[in-house]
Design a protein around this motif. Structure first.
Motif, PDB file in Angstrom:
ATOM      1  N   HIS A  52       0.827  -1.204   0.000  1.00  0.00           N
ATOM      2  CA  HIS A  52       0.000   0.000   0.000  1.00  0.00           C
ATOM      3  C   HIS A  52       0.864   1.259   0.000  1.00  0.00           C
ATOM      4  O   HIS A  52       2.091   1.198   0.155  1.00  0.00           O
ATOM      5  N   CYS A 105      -4.682   5.461  -1.039  1.00  0.00           N
ATOM      6  CA  CYS A 105      -3.675   4.462  -1.372  1.00  0.00           C
ATOM      7  C   CYS A 105      -3.610   4.387  -2.887  1.00  0.00           C
ATOM      8  O   CYS A 105      -4.631   4.202  -3.548  1.00  0.00           O
ATOM      9  N   GLN A 107      -2.281   2.189  -4.812  1.00  0.00           N
ATOM     10  CA  GLN A 107      -2.176   0.866  -5.449  1.00  0.00           C
ATOM     11  C   GLN A 107      -3.362   0.648  -6.400  1.00  0.00           C
ATOM     12  O   GLN A 107      -4.520   0.856  -6.008  1.00  0.00           O
ATOM     13  N   HIS A 113      -7.261   0.485  -5.047  1.00  0.00           N
ATOM     14  CA  HIS A 113      -7.610   0.469  -3.631  1.00  0.00           C
ATOM     15  C   HIS A 113      -8.432   1.705  -3.272  1.00  0.00           C
ATOM     16  O   HIS A 113      -9.314   1.658  -2.419  1.00  0.00           O
ATOM     17  N   MET A 118     -10.175   2.999   0.047  1.00  0.00           N
ATOM     18  CA  MET A 118      -8.967   3.081   0.871  1.00  0.00           C
ATOM     19  C   MET A 118      -8.425   4.503   0.841  1.00  0.00           C
ATOM     20  O   MET A 118      -7.481   4.829   0.114  1.00  0.00           O
TER      21      MET A 118
HETATM   22 CU   LIG Z   1      -3.754  -0.022  -0.695  1.00  0.00          CU
END
Ligand SMILES: [Cu+2]
Ligand SMILES: *[C@@H]1O[C@H](CO)[C@@H](O)[C@H](O)[C@H]1NC(C)=O
Ligand SMILES: *[C@@H]1O[C@H](CO)[C@@H](O)[C@H](O)[C@H]1NC(C)=O
Ligand SMILES: *[C@@H]1O[C@H](CO)[C@@H](O)[C@H](O)[C@H]1NC(C)=O
Ligand SMILES: *[C@@H]1O[C@H](CO)[C@@H](O)[C@H](O)[C@H]1NC(C)=O
Ligand SMILES: *[C@@H]1O[C@H](CO)[C@@H](O)[C@H](O)[C@H]1NC(C)=O
Ligand SMILES: *[C@@H]1O[C@H](CO)[C@@H](O)[C@H](O)[C@H]1NC(C)=O
Length: 185
Positions: A52, A105, A107, A113, A118
């Motif tokens: 992350h 995040c 990612q 994410h 996230m």
């Molecule tokens: Cu993440």
């Protein structure tokens, strides 16, 4: 002037470390996802699993890297092997408690994410249009009907220059602390 000097002193003396777990139990989440911090407090991220990041964005574009007026705070990707015995840690210090800071995040492999919710915020307003919930809903595609209503559009107005200045100064502090920011527990 004296008041502000004293306030700064008090805030420095009482500065706290606020811990945030990233990806605990394999979740795509920051825990807690939203924190209240005083000026001088340090937010400490503990990356517990997967791969992350904590990357600064803006309320208007929750899942986009903040690039103006300068690069935002960014931990970069923190990979944690399944059998890891140490975890990466990343931190930054809050310079202006009245200016909300927004993060996600970054990612996207194999899924975004951020679109899964996230996201993270420091000192998000608890009322009005720019709450953490509104930010997270926008990240998850609030424009896709159900959550919209009063939620602000993805293309909002730029933040006031004061907020931009604040982000810049937070980044400045981060740059100074960068050498020691990454530590292993
Ligand atoms: Cu993440
Ligand atoms: C915050 O963490 C730093 C670095 O580990 C430590 O030196 C400091 O004492 C901590 N502050 C508080 C209030 O716990
Ligand atoms: C992870 O699991 C532990 C133990 O069940 C629990 O206490 C903790 O709240 C969980 N964390 C998250 C982010 O779900
Ligand atoms: C972590 O994720 C980033 C972005 O997807 C990727 O470039 C990087 O290779 C990953 N790191 C590891 C060790 O898998
Ligand atoms: C973790 O697993 C990888 C791949 O199996 C291995 O290369 C590495 O040595 C392991 N690390 C530890 C700390 O056990
Ligand atoms: C929003 O709706 C579009 C079109 O239905 C879809 O492709 C997209 O994945 C949705 N976004 C989210 C974050 O659910
Ligand atoms: C802190 O942020 C607020 C809101 O963006 C701004 O009005 C104020 O000028 C900032 N203070 C400092 C010292 O940068």
């Amino acid at each position: 002037m004296l008041f502000f000097a004293l306030a700064t002193l008090v805030s420095a003396v009482s500065a706290a470390n606020i811990s945030v777990k990233v990806g605990d139990n394999g979740t795509l989440a920051f825990d807690p996802p939203s924190v209240t911090a005083a000026q001088g407090d340090t937010i400490v991220f503990q990356f517990l699993a997967k791969n992350h990041s904590v990357t600064q964005s803006t309320f208007a574009a929750p899942c986009a890297v903040m690039t103006t007026p300068m690069a935002g705070i960014d931990s970069g990707f923190q990979f944690v092997a399944a059998n890891a015995t140490q975890i990466p840690q990343y931190s930054f210090t809050v310079n202006n408690a009245t200016s909300p800071l927004w993060f996600f995040c970054a990612q996207t492999n194999p899924v975004s994410h951020c679109a899964k919710g996230m996201v993270f915020a420091v000192n998000a307003p608890t009322t009005g249009a720019k709450t953490f919930s509104a930010f997270q809903a926008a990240a998850m595609g609030a424009s896709n009907a159900s959550v919209s209503g009063s939620a602000p559009a993805a293309s909002g107005t730029p933040p006031p220059s004061g907020a931009l200045m604040t982000r810049a100064s937070v980044v400045g502090v981060l740059a100074v602390a960068a050498a020691g920011a990454f530590t292993l527990l």
